[in-house]
Write a protein that holds these residues in place. Structure first.
Motif, PDB file in Angstrom:
ATOM      1  N   GLN A  46     -25.193 -31.025 -19.957  1.00  0.00           N
ATOM      2  CA  GLN A  46     -24.590 -31.449 -18.696  1.00  0.00           C
ATOM      3  C   GLN A  46     -25.073 -32.844 -18.296  1.00  0.00           C
ATOM      4  O   GLN A  46     -24.285 -33.698 -17.898  1.00  0.00           O
ATOM      5  CB  GLN A  46     -24.910 -30.443 -17.585  1.00  0.00           C
ATOM      6  CG  GLN A  46     -24.241 -30.736 -16.248  1.00  0.00           C
ATOM      7  CD  GLN A  46     -22.735 -30.491 -16.265  1.00  0.00           C
ATOM      8  OE1 GLN A  46     -22.212 -29.839 -17.169  1.00  0.00           O
ATOM      9  NE2 GLN A  46     -22.043 -31.022 -15.277  1.00  0.00           N
ATOM     10  N   ALA A  49     -28.608 -25.425  -7.653  1.00  0.00           N
ATOM     11  CA  ALA A  49     -28.214 -25.749  -9.033  1.00  0.00           C
ATOM     12  C   ALA A  49     -29.439 -26.003  -9.903  1.00  0.00           C
ATOM     13  O   ALA A  49     -29.474 -26.923 -10.715  1.00  0.00           O
ATOM     14  CB  ALA A  49     -27.266 -26.949  -9.066  1.00  0.00           C
ATOM     15  N   SER A  68     -26.973 -20.240  -9.585  1.00  0.00           N
ATOM     16  CA  SER A  68     -27.630 -21.022  -8.537  1.00  0.00           C
ATOM     17  C   SER A  68     -26.612 -22.035  -8.027  1.00  0.00           C
ATOM     18  O   SER A  68     -26.466 -23.120  -8.565  1.00  0.00           O
ATOM     19  CB  SER A  68     -28.867 -21.734  -9.110  1.00  0.00           C
ATOM     20  OG  SER A  68     -29.455 -22.558  -8.121  1.00  0.00           O
ATOM     21  N   ALA A 102     -22.469 -23.584 -16.983  1.00  0.00           N
ATOM     22  CA  ALA A 102     -21.840 -23.317 -15.683  1.00  0.00           C
ATOM     23  C   ALA A 102     -20.387 -23.776 -15.670  1.00  0.00           C
ATOM     24  O   ALA A 102     -19.542 -23.174 -14.983  1.00  0.00           O
ATOM     25  CB  ALA A 102     -22.625 -23.993 -14.569  1.00  0.00           C
ATOM     26  N   ASP A 119     -33.931 -21.472  -3.905  1.00  0.00           N
ATOM     27  CA  ASP A 119     -32.645 -20.990  -4.392  1.00  0.00           C
ATOM     28  C   ASP A 119     -32.072 -19.959  -3.424  1.00  0.00           C
ATOM     29  O   ASP A 119     -30.880 -19.988  -3.095  1.00  0.00           O
ATOM     30  CB  ASP A 119     -32.832 -20.384  -5.790  1.00  0.00           C
ATOM     31  CG  ASP A 119     -31.522 -20.021  -6.464  1.00  0.00           C
ATOM     32  OD1 ASP A 119     -30.565 -20.805  -6.379  1.00  0.00           O
ATOM     33  OD2 ASP A 119     -31.462 -18.946  -7.090  1.00  0.00           O
ATOM     34  N   ASP A 124     -26.392 -19.912 -16.029  1.00  0.00           N
ATOM     35  CA  ASP A 124     -27.424 -20.885 -15.715  1.00  0.00           C
ATOM     36  C   ASP A 124     -26.789 -22.223 -15.392  1.00  0.00           C
ATOM     37  O   ASP A 124     -25.609 -22.455 -15.632  1.00  0.00           O
ATOM     38  CB  ASP A 124     -28.412 -21.023 -16.880  1.00  0.00           C
ATOM     39  CG  ASP A 124     -29.847 -21.120 -16.380  1.00  0.00           C
ATOM     40  OD1 ASP A 124     -30.132 -22.085 -15.648  1.00  0.00           O
ATOM     41  OD2 ASP A 124     -30.653 -20.233 -16.702  1.00  0.00           O
ATOM     42  N   SER A 125     -27.586 -23.109 -14.810  1.00  0.00           N
ATOM     43  CA  SER A 125     -27.108 -24.463 -14.539  1.00  0.00           C
ATOM     44  C   SER A 125     -27.011 -25.235 -15.847  1.00  0.00           C
ATOM     45  O   SER A 125     -27.720 -24.959 -16.814  1.00  0.00           O
ATOM     46  CB  SER A 125     -28.066 -25.163 -13.580  1.00  0.00           C
ATOM     47  OG  SER A 125     -28.087 -24.503 -12.336  1.00  0.00           O
TER      48      SER A 125
END
Length: 600
Positions: free
Chosen positions: A484, A419, A415, A397, A88, A392-393
């Motif tokens: 997601q 990601a 991130s 996001a 990261d 957070d992803s």
């Protein structure tokens, strides 16, 4: 004075101004751990719940402090666990130093317990600098180069120290053949050179910008030190300014020509800015999605970046200015003339104004039980001006990228390139150690909370007394769905939600937080959101907001392609669970773009 190698490691870190080390113990670093005790815990040993979280906390600290973040782990599995956090750092260009234990030198090569080839393991992630220290005399140079290289290259570096060496007497390098001394640490030095591109190239860039009628600017995190200069360029040229995700906090969203995020998580005005511009200036960004930039033969383009390795990667730029963004823009500004025709400027600002009106309407759309956009919209109305926000992803996001309105002093990050799931809470911990006097807010999906965020709440509870301002708000988007990926399956794969993969077990995050001594609130009514944020942001200790929200509010961007919309529709027709509710929420939300002035 240091007596053992472990003592000297901590002494050198103190000389570099390192105030905390994010770590988890193990026998591969026993010699350094015992040195912390002799050093009165200076620097402070911050015990994460997992080595990956220690690395993420170091990344968060480095992102928000501008200083090097330091993490530490034992040999074997501990070292392996650091890798995701260090990647990261590598992909987001963040200075982090990892200090890693190794099996005793006498056992190396003997298939000893927890023996892993750490030099092979870290070769890629710490490609800028990786060293194994085998004699005490190596140490000053090894630690100094690791820190200097991390700062200069904005990258992770690694120092491997075998367990038996840590307990040996420290002896400094001598004025002798094959000894390598090192100069004293210089923690206040600026390790980024103030390079300025050649005068002739700056003049060429000015000619292009002066000739452009529809100028667009794209900024990334590399433009953060040049925010004032970017504003001046925009105001002279009448440009709109789009922001890559890591550059979200470079310029505030209350500037009328700032179009917001760009790309998959982006805004409609950023999409329109790139679609219609004739000139493009890229400052400090390595934004990867070229399909969201102008057509390849559409715009004359200029790029400014400190690192020549990242010039011209995404768009056929006509002029490449390798140099510090601030210094280069300062040299460029006197050569720019003011664009008197403000039609383009007026178009951009009108698009931005309509976008924020649409966002307000979309956030107000009723959902079951709460619209996730409203969570961030309510935060935007009351967020403290000096706050730090991590995300957070996942679908969280999206709402961070599109719905959070950044103001002048607010910082934010996630991130961006890797990601990865999981850094939202440890980033917040790192941010609190970087700025213990500022409120920190983490926007985290329930998938990331179950992965590792809940465990790091324990770390927050343990160390909160070290922060002068204990406001650390962890907002959980509680929808029992890996949202997601669910939407990616629908929109990109044309597949219905696969329950066994996507559904999450239901967890009472607020109850868990209360059980470890944190404040916590469960929110299931949208009318309770504002008061919950008010209470959390005015509280005297860390707080978890467990917000139950609707997983069927679509995070598909407003400029979604016909194929993506068609795929999502086909996924529903194939038997997506709760299909009618999904279609209803999607239609209600998208309708707000065509119904100005109305709310559902």
């Amino acid at each position: 004075m240091a007596t053992t190698v472990g003592d000297y490691v901590l002494q050198r870190l103190r000389e570099w101004g390192v105030e905390q080390v994010f770590a988890y113990p193990g026998d591969g670093i026993n010699g350094i751990v015992t040195a912390f005790g002799r050093a009165d815990n200076k620097p402070t040993f911050i015990q994460a719940r997992h080595e990956e979280m220690a690395a993420f906390s170091a990344v968060g600290y480095a992102k928000f402090s501008g200083k090097v973040g330091v993490c530490m782990a034992t040999s074997g599995p501990g070292a392996i666990h650091l890798l995701n956090g260090l990647y990261d750092a590598k992909l987001d260009h963040v200075p982090v130093v990892a200090i890693v234990g190794q099996t005793a030198r006498s056992a190396m090569g003997g298939s000893y317990q927890q023996e892993v080839d750490l030099q092979a393991l870290f070769k890629d992630v710490a490609s800028e600098y990786l060293v194994e220290v085998n004699v005490a005399e190596q140490l000053p140079n090894a630690i100094d180069r690791a820190i200097r290289t991390a700062l200069a290259s904005r990258a992770p570096t690694t120092v491997i120290i075998p367990a038996d060496l840590q307990e040996e007497k420290y002896t400094p390098p001598q004025h002798a053949f094959k000894h390598v001394p090192s100069s004293a640490p210089d923690p206040l030095a600026d390790h980024q050179p103030m390079l300025v591109a050649p005068e002739a190239e700056i003049a060429r860039a000015a000619e292009i910008l002066n000739a452009g009628e529809k100028v667009a600017i794209l900024v990334g995190q590399g433009a953060r030190s040049a925010a004032a200069e970017v504003r001046q360029v925009a105001e002279l040229t009448g440009a709109g300014v789009a922001k890559a995700l890591l550059g979200k906090d470079v310029l505030p969203d209350d500037l009328p020509y700032v179009t917001g995020a760009i790309g998959l998580l982006g805004t409609r005005p950023s999409y329109e800015l790139m679609r219609d511009c004739d000139t493009l200036l890229i400052v400090g960004s390595n934004f990867p999605y070229s399909q969201f930039l102008p057509a390849l033969d559409q715009a004359r383009a200029i790029q400014i970046d400190i690192d020549g390795r990242f010039i011209g990667l995404r768009y056929p730029t006509e002029v490449n200015l390798i140099g510090d963004a601030k210094a280069t823009l300062q040299a460029l500004l006197p050569k720019l003339s003011r664009h008197d025709d403000r039609d383009w400027h007026d178009t951009v600002t009108a698009n931005v104004r309509r976008w924020w009106e649409t966002m307000e309407r979309e956030a107000a759309v009723a959902a079951d039980p709460i619209n996730p956009m409203r969570i961030v919209s309510e935060l935007s109305e009351r967020i403290p001006g000096n706050a730090i926000v991590t995300a957070d992803s996942g679908s969280a996001a999206n709402w961070y990228a599109r719905n959070l309105r950044i103001r002048e002093e607010i910082r934010g990050s996630l991130s961006g390139t890797l990601a990865t799931m999981g850094p939202g809470v440890p980033y917040a911990i790192g941010a609190k150690f970087a700025h213990p006097d500022r409120p920190v807010i983490a926007l985290v999906g329930d998938g990331a909370m179950q992965m590792n965020g809940m465990a790091e709440l324990i770390t927050i509870a343990r160390y909160r007394e070290l922060w002068s301002d204990q406001r650390c708000v962890i907002c959980v988007f509680h929808n029992n769905d890996l949202n997601q990926v669910t939407w990616e399956l629908r929109a990109m794969g044309g597949a219905p939600k696969f329950e066994q993969s996507q559904s999450l077990p239901d967890v009472d995050y607020a109850a868990f937080a209360r059980s470890i001594g944190l404040n916590a609130m469960t929110v299931t009514d949208p009318e309770g959101l504002g008061p919950a944020w008010d209470q959390a942001l005015s509280g005297a200790r860390p707080t978890v907001l467990d917000v139950h929200c609707d997983p069927e509010v679509p995070p598909i961007p407003p400029h979604a392609t016909f194929e993506q919309i068609k795929s999502a529709a086909q996924a529903v027709l194939k038997g997506d669970p709760d299909a009618l509710h999904l279609v209803f929420e999607g239609l209600k939300t998208k309708a707000q773009e065509a119904l100005p002035g109305r709310k559902s």
